[in-house]
Write a protein that holds these residues in place. Structure first.
Motif, PDB file in Angstrom:
ATOM      1  N   UNK A   1       0.836  -1.207   0.000  1.00 41.96           N
ATOM      2  CA  UNK A   1       0.000   0.000   0.000  1.00 41.96           C
ATOM      3  C   UNK A   1       0.869   1.255   0.000  1.00 41.96           C
ATOM      4  N   UNK A   2       1.987   1.231   0.722  1.00 42.00           N
ATOM      5  CA  UNK A   2       2.865   2.405   0.734  1.00 42.00           C
ATOM      6  C   UNK A   2       3.520   2.625  -0.622  1.00 42.00           C
ATOM      7  N   UNK A   3       3.832   1.551  -1.349  1.00 47.65           N
ATOM      8  CA  UNK A   3       4.367   1.698  -2.710  1.00 47.65           C
ATOM      9  C   UNK A   3       3.327   2.357  -3.607  1.00 47.65           C
ATOM     10  N   UNK A   4       2.104   1.852  -3.569  1.00 50.78           N
ATOM     11  CA  UNK A   4       1.033   2.391  -4.403  1.00 50.78           C
ATOM     12  C   UNK A   4       0.743   3.852  -4.047  1.00 50.78           C
ATOM     13  N   UNK A   5       0.671   4.149  -2.752  1.00 50.46           N
ATOM     14  CA  UNK A   5       0.385   5.523  -2.318  1.00 50.46           C
ATOM     15  C   UNK A   5       1.493   6.477  -2.737  1.00 50.46           C
ATOM     16  N   UNK A   6       2.738   6.043  -2.629  1.00 46.78           N
ATOM     17  CA  UNK A   6       3.857   6.895  -3.001  1.00 46.78           C
ATOM     18  C   UNK A   6       3.880   7.130  -4.503  1.00 46.78           C
TER      19      UNK A   6
END
Length: 149
Positions: free
Chosen positions: A7-12
């Motif tokens: 999720x942090x990859x996608x959000x970033x």
């Protein structure tokens, strides 16, 4: 933890799109955001407070951004600004405002101070990461050039 990293990859990456980062750098921005969030989760799992965990995560994230900037031949801000997105205490700002509007001043002050401490810790982590000379990181770009040539 793996799901949070994804999720942090996608959000970033989504944040990188908003900042018009070149498309070829999206994945690297996402990886940097995931590394920062991973360091934060690692520190929290060993009992550190949110402030200290945020500082360590920002420090590592800044160092990785500088490494990526040397290797990818891009400004470090491309990776730093997008990567720091996962650490920004947006929920703290929201709850501070919410408690203020609801006239719960005790909780407002408590949440506001905590949010301010987290933001200050992020700033300190970035400063500590930027203290190191750029020449240390430029050496990495010379190594990658030699491999290609």
């Amino acid at each position: 933890m793996i799901d949070q990293m994804i999720v942090s990859i996608v959000a970033t990456i989504a944040f990188a799109v908003l900042f018009y980062v070149p498309k070829k750098e999206y994945l690297f921005c996402g990886i940097n955001g995931a590394i920062g969030w991973g360091v934060y989760l690692f520190c929290r799992s060993y009992g550190t407070g949110v402030t200290v965990a945020s500082m360590w995560a920002a420090l590592v994230l800044t160092l990785v951004a500088r490494i990526m900037s040397a290797i990818r031949k891009m400004p470090s801000t491309v990776f730093l600004i997008t990567g720091i997105f996962t650490l920004v205490p947006g929920a703290g700002l929201y709850y501070t405002s919410y408690y203020l509007i609801m006239n719960d001043l005790e909780r407002c002050i408590e949440k506001g101070i905590e949010t301010f401490k987290i933001a200050g810790a992020i700033v300190l982590g970035i400063i500590f990461g930027l203290i190191l000379p750029q020449s240390w990181f430029n050496y990495l770009s010379k190594i990658t050039i030699k491999r290609k040539g």
